[in-house]
Design a protein around this motif. Structure first.
Motif, short mmCIF file in Angstrom:
data_model
loop_
_atom_site.label_atom_id
_atom_site.label_comp_id
_atom_site.label_asym_id
_atom_site.label_seq_id
_atom_site.Cartn_x
_atom_site.Cartn_y
_atom_site.Cartn_z
N ASP A 102 0.85 -1.20 0.00
CA ASP A 102 0.00 0.00 0.00
C ASP A 102 0.88 1.25 0.00
OD1 ASP A 102 -2.32 -1.45 0.01
OD2 ASP A 102 -2.79 -1.14 2.12
N LEU A 103 0.44 2.27 -0.70
CA LEU A 103 1.13 3.55 -0.72
C LEU A 103 0.33 4.54 0.13
CD1 LEU A 103 2.03 3.87 -4.51
CD2 LEU A 103 3.29 2.69 -2.69
N ILE A 104 1.00 5.22 1.02
CA ILE A 104 0.32 6.13 1.94
C ILE A 104 0.97 7.50 1.87
CG2 ILE A 104 1.73 5.37 3.91
CD1 ILE A 104 -0.74 5.81 5.69
N VAL A 105 0.13 8.54 1.85
CA VAL A 105 0.61 9.92 1.96
C VAL A 105 0.05 10.47 3.26
CG1 VAL A 105 -1.35 10.79 0.56
CG2 VAL A 105 0.70 12.21 0.90
N ALA A 127 -1.09 13.42 -4.41
CA ALA A 127 -0.60 12.07 -4.16
C ALA A 127 -1.76 11.07 -4.11
CB ALA A 127 0.20 12.03 -2.86
N CYS A 132 -2.06 7.04 -3.87
CA CYS A 132 -1.78 6.88 -2.44
C CYS A 132 -3.07 6.93 -1.62
CB CYS A 132 -0.85 8.00 -1.95
SG CYS A 132 0.85 7.87 -2.53
N ARG A 133 -3.02 6.32 -0.46
CA ARG A 133 -4.09 6.48 0.52
C ARG A 133 -3.68 7.56 1.51
NH1 ARG A 133 -5.57 0.82 3.19
NH2 ARG A 133 -7.21 2.15 4.09
N LEU A 186 5.50 10.64 1.62
CA LEU A 186 4.95 9.47 0.94
C LEU A 186 5.72 8.23 1.38
CD1 LEU A 186 4.06 11.90 -0.88
CD2 LEU A 186 4.26 10.36 -2.84
N ALA A 188 5.80 3.72 1.22
CA ALA A 188 5.31 2.42 0.79
C ALA A 188 5.34 1.49 2.00
CB ALA A 188 6.19 1.87 -0.32
N LEU A 245 6.13 3.82 -5.73
CA LEU A 245 6.05 5.09 -5.01
C LEU A 245 6.76 6.20 -5.79
CD1 LEU A 245 5.06 6.24 -2.22
CD2 LEU A 245 7.42 5.98 -1.46
#
Length: 265
Positions: A102-105, A127, A132-133, A186, A188, A245
């Protein structure tokens, strides 16, 4: 007289990463690369992404290194050489809804017993549009390797969701926010809240042990030869995710930021 700041391109997007492998994929996308000799000691490469000026620098691991890198960015911003900062890298899952890859910002950056810091809203939205989440990043003073320790840290942070843990975001965010420099973080997700990070003895992984450098990690692996396999698999998995990412992060160099610039403070 030429100063160190003058070696940086004007109004650049500065990308920061703690470790080289976290920045490798973005470095491969960079056009017209050139190295910058910086007396601050940060390994720095300048270039462009889609025709926009970009700088990629390695901070090193942990809060002190992150703070120093952010302070350098503030000085660059004061000379018109840094338009925004984007921190990239990996993070461990804190909330049970996050999966590996999962990609998170960060819509908010937290640390235990410290005030919340909010990144730039326009960069966060860009993002999210890129895949991104939006979530919360919680900074710990050292590796948080076990499921029980992560659960305790998540509860201490107020059980936000989605949430991940790293070792650099909060000190950098605090410095940049105080100076009015637009920034985003950001990450990962390299491992879930329920997973144990392979190959780390408890004394290395405990937050009170402080931020481990590469030497600590290598020594921890040498204590048990079987650790190498787990560490190699972890690194390979994380490397795949930071490539994804990098594509999202690269697009942020074209995104106008909504926060005040240093000169407007």
């Amino acid at each position: 007289m030429t100063t160190t700041c003058d070696r940086y391109p004007p109004d650049a997007t500065v990308y920061l990463a703690a470790m080289r492998f976290e920045a490798t994929a973005l470095l491969r996308l960079l056009e017209r690369k050139r190295r910058i000799r910086d007396p601050e000691g940060l390994p720095v490469v300048a270039g462009s992404l889609g025709g926009r000026p970009v700088v990629i620098a390695l901070s090193g691991i942990g809060e002190q290194a992150a703070r120093k890198a952010a302070e350098t960015c503030v000085r660059l911003a004061g000379r018109g050489r840094c338009g925004r900062v984007v921190w990239i890298g990996i993070a461990g899952g804190l909330s049970p809804d996050l999966q590996v890859g999962d990609l998170i910002v960060a819509r908010a950056v937290l640390a235990p017993d410290r005030s919340r810091v909010d990144p730039d809203g326009a960069l966060v939205s860009a993002a999210v549009a890129g895949g991104c989440r939006a979530g919360v990043l919680v900074t710990a003073p050292g590796l948080v390797t076990g499921a029980d320790a992560r659960a305790a840290l998540w509860r201490r942070a107020g059980s936000p969701s989605p949430a991940a843990v790293d070792m650099e975001s909060w000190p950098a965010a605090r410095v940049l926010h105080a100076a009015g420099v637009p920034f985003a973080v950001l990450r990962a997700v390299s491992d879930t809240a329920a997973q144990e990070i392979p190959g780390f003895p408890q004394h290395v992984g405990a937050p009170e042990a402080g931020a481990p450098g590469p030497g600590h990690i290598v020594r921890a692996a040498l204590m048990r030869p079987a650790n190498w396999l787990g560490l190699a698999a972890f690194r390979l998995r994380a490397g795949r995710h930071v490539r994804r990412l990098a594509a999202v992060a690269a697009a942020l160099s074209r995104q106008p930021a909504s926060a005040l610039s240093v000169s407007e403070q």
